[in-house]
Design an enzyme around this catalytic site. Structure first.
Site, mmCIF file in Angstrom:
data_model
loop_
_atom_site.group_PDB
_atom_site.id
_atom_site.type_symbol
_atom_site.label_atom_id
_atom_site.label_comp_id
_atom_site.label_asym_id
_atom_site.label_seq_id
_atom_site.Cartn_x
_atom_site.Cartn_y
_atom_site.Cartn_z
ATOM 1 N N CYS A 181 0.868 -1.174 0.000
ATOM 2 C CA CYS A 181 0.000 0.000 0.000
ATOM 3 C C CYS A 181 0.902 1.221 0.000
ATOM 4 C CB CYS A 181 -0.925 -0.007 1.208
ATOM 5 S SG CYS A 181 -1.925 1.482 1.333
ATOM 6 N N GLY A 182 1.081 1.825 -1.160
ATOM 7 C CA GLY A 182 1.977 2.975 -1.264
ATOM 8 C C GLY A 182 1.477 4.178 -0.488
ATOM 9 N N HIS A 183 0.170 4.433 -0.552
ATOM 10 C CA HIS A 183 -0.330 5.576 0.227
ATOM 11 C C HIS A 183 -0.175 5.297 1.717
ATOM 12 C CE1 HIS A 183 -4.312 3.774 1.341
ATOM 13 N NE2 HIS A 183 -4.373 4.779 2.198
ATOM 14 N N ASP A 219 -9.817 4.256 -4.599
ATOM 15 C CA ASP A 219 -8.713 4.985 -3.985
ATOM 16 C C ASP A 219 -8.868 6.472 -4.278
ATOM 17 O OD1 ASP A 219 -6.306 5.830 -2.918
ATOM 18 O OD2 ASP A 219 -5.152 4.183 -3.780
ATOM 19 N N GLY A 222 -0.202 4.412 -4.559
ATOM 20 C CA GLY A 222 1.253 4.340 -4.536
ATOM 21 C C GLY A 222 1.818 3.131 -5.242
ATOM 22 N N SER A 223 1.341 1.933 -4.885
ATOM 23 C CA SER A 223 1.831 0.728 -5.565
ATOM 24 C C SER A 223 1.409 0.738 -7.027
ATOM 25 C CB SER A 223 1.314 -0.527 -4.862
ATOM 26 O OG SER A 223 -0.101 -0.550 -4.821
#
Length: 335
Positions: free
Chosen positions: A91-93, A251, A256-257
């Site tokens: 989870c990039g965020h 989202d 992010g990912s």
């Protein structure tokens, strides 16, 4: 009153996307890897996820992460990502939110002008760098996991939109990347219901038709979401994209990912050069930036190491209780 469980959280948003960090109240998690700890939680304590992600404490688009002890020598802490459907690999965020909270709240040793944060996630070790002026955290950049195109020009048949063609790429999770223009799908709030239907149908069809498995992490073996790209509202942005993932979650951030996977996809297709920056706009107009740091391989497959940049903000602190007398204590979802 008798309380069966109390949980403390830090409430953060990254580009508009919520991220609830659980800092205390979890059971001790057995396992020497984050993936094994996640498997234990899923089998023995999934009700905690439901209590914190579902209504009335959360909502259908809620996201969060459980802090846990690190499993690698360079990490400051580990994280297990959770959402409305279950557990995610990356989870990039969330990485941006966690890194911001770690610096703002002093969970790591802070240095000016930039502070390093190491995070163990299910997809592997992630290193982030947070701008720090001595008082406030600024933008966060993180070195993503090796990212790559899994399969190009794949087609799926959907009930409502006919045949949809795109690429399956990996940036910490597998996504189906598709151009929304041929389907009249602008990345705007006004189109969110159609975006959800499109994304959910494509994800279901792609998972049924195209089995995926990470070359080095066999537990990562499903397509997590659909990423729909179209024209941005800001001419300074390269594109806008909407990620529909898990159980029809949308989202609010640029993902992010997903940005990492998009960087890999564009680079491997010759559409993004080394040194170029992808300015990726979300459905609410917030922006992540992505670029290629270097080439690499994963299980013999060509890949790249992307860097993703964005900003997060702490918006609250909370203490939640679980009362077994409450018939809705473990939550519900209307949608």
């Amino acid at each position: 009153m008798k309380i069966s469980r109390s949980l403390s959280t830090v409430e953060v948003h990254t580009g508009g996307e919520a991220f609830r960090i659980v800092t205390s109240g979890l059971p001790r998690l057995p396992g020497d890897t984050i993936v094994r700890r996640r498997a234990w939680l899923k089998e023995h304590a999934d009700e905690i996820r439901r209590a914190l992600m579902f209504e009335p404490r959360g909502h259908a688009d809620m996201y969060g992460g459980y802090l846990t002890e690190p499993v690698s020598p360079n990490a400051d802490f580990g994280v297990i990502f959770v959402h409305n459907e279950g557990y995610s690999d990356h989870c990039g965020h969330g990485v941006i939110a966690l890194s911001t909270a770690a610096v703002e709240l002093g969970w790591v040793q802070r240095t000016v002008p930039e502070t390093r944060v190491g995070i163990d996630a299910p997809c592997g070790f992630i290193e982030a760098f947070v701008q720090w002026d001595g008082e406030h955290a600024g933008p966060v950049r993180f070195v993503n996991v090796p990212s790559f195109i899994w399969q190009r020009d794949v087609a799926v048949d959907t009930p409502s939109f006919g045949t949809v063609t795109g690429d399956i790429a990996y940036g910490g999770a597998f996504y189906f990347y598709v151009d929304g223009a041929p389907f009249d799908l602008p990345v705007r709030e006004s189109a969110v219901e159609r975006l959800i239907r499109f994304g959910a149908e494509v994800k279901a069809a792609a998972n049924a038709k195209y089995p995926v498995e990470h070359p080095e992490i066999p537990e990562i073996n499903h397509i997590y979401g659909t990423i729909i790209a179209n024209a941005p509202r800001d001419p300074r942005s390269t594109q806008a994209n909407c990620c529909v993932f898990a159980d029809r979650e949308v989202d609010r951030s640029p993902t992010g990912s997903g940005t990492g996977g998009r960087v890999a996809q564009l680079y491997q297709r010759g559409l993004l050069a080394a040194g170029d920056t992808l300015v990726n706009e979300s459905i609410v107009g917030t922006v992540f930036k992505g670029r290629v740091l270097r080439e690499t391989t994963v299980g013999g497959m060509p890949a790249v190491i992307p860097e993703v940049e964005g900003s997060a903000h702490i918006c609250g602190f909370a203490n939640w209780i679980v009362d077994e007398r409450d018939p809705l204590t473990y939550g519900f979802l209307v949608r």
